[in-house]
Write a protein that holds these residues in place. Structure first.
Motif, mmCIF file in Angstrom:
data_model
loop_
_atom_site.group_PDB
_atom_site.id
_atom_site.type_symbol
_atom_site.label_atom_id
_atom_site.label_comp_id
_atom_site.label_asym_id
_atom_site.label_seq_id
_atom_site.Cartn_x
_atom_site.Cartn_y
_atom_site.Cartn_z
ATOM 1 N N TYR A 87 -25.529 51.884 25.703
ATOM 2 C CA TYR A 87 -25.887 53.111 25.014
ATOM 3 C C TYR A 87 -25.174 54.473 25.581
ATOM 4 N N ALA A 88 -25.294 54.860 26.974
ATOM 5 C CA ALA A 88 -24.321 55.736 27.425
ATOM 6 C C ALA A 88 -22.702 55.853 27.175
ATOM 7 N N VAL A 89 -22.301 54.631 26.266
ATOM 8 C CA VAL A 89 -21.106 54.458 25.837
ATOM 9 C C VAL A 89 -20.648 55.189 24.616
ATOM 10 N N LEU A 90 -22.052 54.794 24.169
ATOM 11 C CA LEU A 90 -21.967 55.282 22.552
ATOM 12 C C LEU A 90 -22.091 56.636 22.197
ATOM 13 N N ARG A 91 -23.497 56.909 23.429
ATOM 14 C CA ARG A 91 -23.381 58.099 23.178
ATOM 15 C C ARG A 91 -22.589 59.332 23.439
ATOM 16 N N ALA A 92 -22.155 58.805 24.635
ATOM 17 C CA ALA A 92 -20.460 59.557 24.578
ATOM 18 C C ALA A 92 -18.952 59.490 23.701
ATOM 19 N N ALA A 93 -19.613 58.455 22.837
ATOM 20 C CA ALA A 93 -18.759 58.769 21.943
ATOM 21 C C ALA A 93 -18.541 59.215 20.674
ATOM 22 N N GLY A 94 -19.780 59.840 20.746
ATOM 23 C CA GLY A 94 -20.895 60.437 19.758
ATOM 24 C C GLY A 94 -20.551 59.424 17.849
ATOM 25 N N PRO A 95 -21.568 59.915 17.993
ATOM 26 C CA PRO A 95 -21.659 59.532 16.039
ATOM 27 C C PRO A 95 -21.243 60.033 15.032
ATOM 28 N N GLY A 96 -21.151 59.715 13.631
ATOM 29 C CA GLY A 96 -20.511 60.323 12.823
ATOM 30 C C GLY A 96 -18.807 59.674 12.192
ATOM 31 N N ARG A 97 -18.571 60.107 11.642
ATOM 32 C CA ARG A 97 -17.538 59.520 10.765
ATOM 33 C C ARG A 97 -15.594 59.494 11.536
ATOM 34 N N MET A 98 -16.085 60.512 12.388
ATOM 35 C CA MET A 98 -14.577 60.014 12.796
ATOM 36 C C MET A 98 -14.464 59.428 14.034
ATOM 37 N N SER A 99 -15.950 58.765 14.473
ATOM 38 C CA SER A 99 -15.921 58.761 16.216
ATOM 39 C C SER A 99 -15.101 57.544 16.172
ATOM 40 N N ILE A 100 -14.660 56.249 17.341
ATOM 41 C CA ILE A 100 -14.121 55.095 17.242
ATOM 42 C C ILE A 100 -15.125 54.645 17.437
ATOM 43 N N ALA A 101 -16.510 55.102 17.673
ATOM 44 C CA ALA A 101 -17.707 53.609 17.618
ATOM 45 C C ALA A 101 -18.361 53.915 16.629
ATOM 46 N N VAL A 102 -17.987 54.777 15.263
ATOM 47 C CA VAL A 102 -19.120 54.263 14.560
ATOM 48 C C VAL A 102 -19.464 53.637 14.163
ATOM 49 N N ASN A 103 -18.513 52.114 14.092
ATOM 50 C CA ASN A 103 -18.870 50.602 13.663
ATOM 51 C C ASN A 103 -19.980 50.085 14.497
ATOM 52 N N ALA A 104 -19.400 50.790 15.776
ATOM 53 C CA ALA A 104 -20.590 50.087 16.442
ATOM 54 C C ALA A 104 -21.839 50.500 16.823
ATOM 55 N N ILE A 105 -21.933 52.461 16.441
ATOM 56 C CA ILE A 105 -23.193 52.414 16.118
ATOM 57 C C ILE A 105 -24.137 52.534 15.566
ATOM 58 N N ASP A 106 -23.392 51.810 13.880
ATOM 59 C CA ASP A 106 -23.676 51.203 12.705
ATOM 60 C C ASP A 106 -24.554 49.921 12.950
ATOM 61 N N ASP A 107 -23.487 49.465 13.585
ATOM 62 C CA ASP A 107 -24.128 47.752 14.110
ATOM 63 C C ASP A 107 -25.631 47.883 14.963
ATOM 64 N N THR A 108 -25.397 48.515 15.551
ATOM 65 C CA THR A 108 -26.517 49.318 17.007
ATOM 66 C C THR A 108 -28.026 49.283 15.953
ATOM 67 N N MET A 109 -27.668 50.464 15.054
ATOM 68 C CA MET A 109 -28.674 50.895 14.570
ATOM 69 C C MET A 109 -29.143 49.612 13.358
ATOM 70 N N THR A 110 -28.270 49.270 13.028
ATOM 71 C CA THR A 110 -28.511 47.725 12.434
ATOM 72 C C THR A 110 -29.179 46.488 12.856
ATOM 73 N N PHE A 111 -29.094 45.821 14.332
ATOM 74 C CA PHE A 111 -29.027 45.210 14.527
ATOM 75 C C PHE A 111 -30.320 45.135 16.000
ATOM 76 N N VAL A 112 -30.539 46.365 17.059
ATOM 77 C CA VAL A 112 -31.366 46.705 17.160
ATOM 78 C C VAL A 112 -32.596 47.160 17.048
ATOM 79 N N PRO A 113 -33.694 46.192 17.331
ATOM 80 C CA PRO A 113 -35.160 47.410 16.631
ATOM 81 C C PRO A 113 -35.135 48.945 16.919
ATOM 82 N N PHE A 114 -35.524 49.246 15.808
ATOM 83 C CA PHE A 114 -35.911 50.898 16.073
ATOM 84 C C PHE A 114 -37.185 51.495 17.181
ATOM 85 N N ARG A 115 -37.724 50.905 17.749
ATOM 86 C CA ARG A 115 -38.723 50.902 18.896
ATOM 87 C C ARG A 115 -37.839 50.625 20.327
ATOM 88 N N GLN A 116 -36.519 49.783 20.040
ATOM 89 C CA GLN A 116 -35.786 49.520 21.026
ATOM 90 C C GLN A 116 -34.434 50.953 20.908
#
Length: 159
Positions: A87-116
């Motif tokens: 999660y720290a790695v994703l946060r450091a890369a930052g969300p948004g369309r220009m981020s190298i982690a955009v797909n990883a963040i999208d996958d995380t938001m899709t497959f990890v339950p919201f409460r977690q």
């Protein structure tokens, strides 16, 4: 499986099953470490894979860093969770369309339950959902205007 791994060409690295082999390849500066870390995400427990993914997102080769972020997304898909370090790695890369982690963040938001999800990612999920809905409404409105103009043109051309 180890005999089939080719660190020069990348062949067979998606089948890597031994994290210590990845560590040895990292120490000797082998190529295709990002590709191999995806293999670790597929074949090893998250707790063993996580520290290697964290190292792989710091690789100098941008393509291999991109593969490391793919490994983060794969880990989220396969496990329905991530470690605090990932999660720290994703946060450091930052969300948004220009981020190298955009797909990883999208996958995380899709497959990890919201409460977690960590608080910052919950906020991003809510914001991106609202922004997506607003964009949908904007597009529907603009298509309706275009359709109305086209209908008026057809009606005027029949006179």
């Amino acid at each position: 499986m180890t005999a089939e791994l080719n660190w020069e060409t990348g062949e067979g690295l998606l089948g890597i099953e031994d994290p210590t082999e990845w560590d040895a390849a990292f120490e000797r500066g082998a190529r295709h470490l990002g590709t191999a870390v995806i293999g670790l995400a597929f074949n090893c427990p998250l707790e063993e894979t996580s520290p290697r993914i964290v190292r792989a997102v710091q690789l100098p080769d941008i393509a291999q860093r991109g593969f490391a972020y793919t490994a983060v997304g794969s880990a989220a898909r396969l496990n329905g969770a991530l470690t605090p370090e990932l999660y720290a790695v994703l946060r450091a890369a930052g969300p948004g369309r220009m981020s190298i982690a955009v797909n990883a963040i999208d996958d995380t938001m899709t497959f990890v339950p919201f409460r977690q999800l960590p608080l910052w990612l919950k906020g991003w999920k809510v914001a991106s959902t609202v922004l997506g809905k607003l964009e949908t409404w904007r597009l529907k409105a603009s298509y309706a205007v275009i359709d109305a103009r086209e209908a008026l043109r057809r009606r005027r051309s029949r006179r």
